[in-house]
Design a protein around this motif. Structure first.
Motif, short mmCIF file in Angstrom:
data_model
loop_
_atom_site.label_atom_id
_atom_site.label_comp_id
_atom_site.label_asym_id
_atom_site.label_seq_id
_atom_site.Cartn_x
_atom_site.Cartn_y
_atom_site.Cartn_z
N ALA A 225 0.84 -1.21 0.00
CA ALA A 225 0.00 0.00 0.00
C ALA A 225 0.87 1.26 0.00
N LYS A 226 0.53 2.25 0.84
CA LYS A 226 1.27 3.52 0.81
C LYS A 226 2.72 3.39 1.25
N THR A 227 3.02 2.40 2.08
CA THR A 227 4.41 2.22 2.50
C THR A 227 5.28 1.82 1.32
N ALA A 228 4.80 0.89 0.50
CA ALA A 228 5.55 0.49 -0.69
C ALA A 228 5.67 1.67 -1.66
N LEU A 229 4.59 2.40 -1.84
CA LEU A 229 4.62 3.56 -2.74
C LEU A 229 5.62 4.60 -2.26
N SER A 230 5.70 4.77 -0.94
CA SER A 230 6.67 5.72 -0.38
C SER A 230 8.10 5.24 -0.65
N LEU A 231 8.34 3.95 -0.48
CA LEU A 231 9.68 3.40 -0.73
C LEU A 231 10.07 3.52 -2.20
N HIS A 232 9.07 3.53 -3.08
CA HIS A 232 9.31 3.73 -4.52
C HIS A 232 9.42 5.21 -4.88
N GLU B 107 -3.45 -2.55 -3.28
CA GLU B 107 -3.57 -2.80 -1.85
C GLU B 107 -4.23 -1.62 -1.15
N CYS B 108 -3.96 -0.41 -1.63
CA CYS B 108 -4.67 0.77 -1.11
C CYS B 108 -6.16 0.66 -1.38
N LEU B 109 -6.50 0.25 -2.59
CA LEU B 109 -7.91 0.11 -2.97
C LEU B 109 -8.58 -1.00 -2.19
N PHE B 110 -7.82 -2.02 -1.85
CA PHE B 110 -8.36 -3.11 -1.01
C PHE B 110 -8.77 -2.57 0.35
N LEU B 111 -8.02 -1.59 0.87
CA LEU B 111 -8.31 -1.02 2.19
C LEU B 111 -9.39 0.05 2.13
N ALA B 112 -9.66 0.57 0.94
CA ALA B 112 -10.64 1.64 0.78
C ALA B 112 -12.08 1.08 0.84
N PRO B 113 -13.03 1.90 1.31
CA PRO B 113 -12.84 3.25 1.83
C PRO B 113 -12.64 3.30 3.35
N GLN B 114 -12.72 2.16 4.04
CA GLN B 114 -12.68 2.16 5.50
C GLN B 114 -11.32 2.62 6.04
N SER B 115 -10.23 2.11 5.48
CA SER B 115 -8.90 2.40 6.01
C SER B 115 -8.01 3.16 5.03
N GLN B 116 -8.58 3.61 3.95
CA GLN B 116 -7.81 4.34 2.94
C GLN B 116 -8.73 5.29 2.20
N ASP B 117 -8.33 6.54 2.12
CA ASP B 117 -9.14 7.57 1.45
C ASP B 117 -9.10 7.37 -0.07
N LEU B 118 -10.26 7.38 -0.70
CA LEU B 118 -10.33 7.16 -2.14
C LEU B 118 -9.76 8.33 -2.94
N MET B 119 -9.91 9.54 -2.44
CA MET B 119 -9.33 10.69 -3.13
C MET B 119 -7.81 10.58 -3.17
N GLU B 120 -7.25 10.03 -2.12
CA GLU B 120 -5.81 9.82 -2.09
C GLU B 120 -5.41 8.76 -3.11
N CYS B 121 -6.26 7.75 -3.28
CA CYS B 121 -6.01 6.74 -4.30
C CYS B 121 -6.00 7.36 -5.69
N LEU B 122 -6.89 8.31 -5.91
CA LEU B 122 -6.92 9.02 -7.19
C LEU B 122 -5.62 9.79 -7.41
#
Length: 260
Positions: free
Chosen positions: A82-89, A160-175
């Motif tokens: 999810a966001k951790t992998a994206l941050s590492l990239h 993985e972010c989308l898997f967590l959305a919308p409860q644990s991940q903001d969809l606008m952030e996914c966009l």
């Protein structure tokens, strides 16, 4: 004080790079008995960080060094996602990303060892066990200081972010994340979408990709992707997208920000 043979301990220290956790069960399998490991701790060669795990004396080890041990020594698929992998990239620099929140994913039958759970890694660990994607699909290797680590590719990370959305991940952030993924390759994305078992993830991923007008989206074979049946609602007061049979937050339709 017990004495140890320098050649034996030197061989041990060369087995794995600095900055990683050494797991006792793996060391025993390499020929180091529990008694010998106890001598190493008493002689200040190794330091225990919990039952079943050690580090080199005075070594600086973070959660990534612990994950290296889980992957390379225990053969687990647990990885930064999810966001951790994206941050590492380097793909999350434009997000309001909390570096103290770490997202890890593993197979549905993989548990974090107790020593990992109890140790203070100075970050908040969010661990999710899932099987909506094959363990080895969409993974990539990156170098972290002294070692290589397997993490989610940008495409898998977003899924993985989308898997967590919308409860644990903001969809606008996914966009926002999708807007930054303009250089994905369809040959890497296609098998991920074909093997993904989450209808929600697949529909959202395709909707976001098409909304961002990414060139690679046009080269996907949508006929080979099972999008399931029935509607999916991700917002009580949202906008219905007929093509993908999903209801998304209204602001996702209004967003016209340029690609990053």
């Amino acid at each position: 004080m017990s004495t140890v043979k320098p050649s034996k301990i030197n061989k041990l220290l060369k087995l794995q790079p600095p900055g990683v956790v050494l797991i006792s069960s793996w060391l025993v399998g390499q020929g180091y008995s529990p008694e010998l490991l106890r001598k190493y701790r008493n002689s200040n060669w190794l330091t225990s960080i919990g039952t079943g795990a050690m580090i080199r004396e005075k070594d600086q080890v973070n959660y990534l060094g612990a994950i290296f041990g889980l992957q390379r020594q225990l053969g687990l698929s647990i990885h930064p996602g999810a966001k951790t992998a994206l941050s590492l990239h380097g793909k999350a620099h434009f997000l309001d990303f909390d570096q103290q929140q770490v997202y890890l994913f593993g197979h549905s039958k993989e548990n974090l060892p107790l020593w990992f759970q109890k140790y203070d890694w100075k970050v908040d660990i969010n661990y999710y066990t899932t099987s909506f994607l094959p363990a080895d699909e969409g993974m990539t290797s990156i170098r972290i200081d002294n070692f290589e680590l397997s993490i989610s590719s940008p495409a898998r990370g977003l899924m993985e972010c989308l898997f967590l959305a919308p409860q644990s991940q903001d969809l606008m952030e996914c966009l926002q994340i999708m807007q930054g993924l303009n250089n994905l390759h369809p040959k890497q994305v296609q098998p991920l979408l074909e093997q993904c078992t989450s209808v929600k993830v697949k529909r959202l991923f395709l909707y976001l990709a098409e909304s961002c007008s990414h060139t690679w989206f046009k080269h996907l074979n949508l006929k080979q992707i099972d999008l399931g049946k029935g509607n999916r609602s991700l917002s009580k007061k949202g906008v219905y997208i007929p093509k993908y049979k999903i209801t998304v937050p209204q602001e996702m339709q209004k967003d016209e920000s340029p690609e990053l």
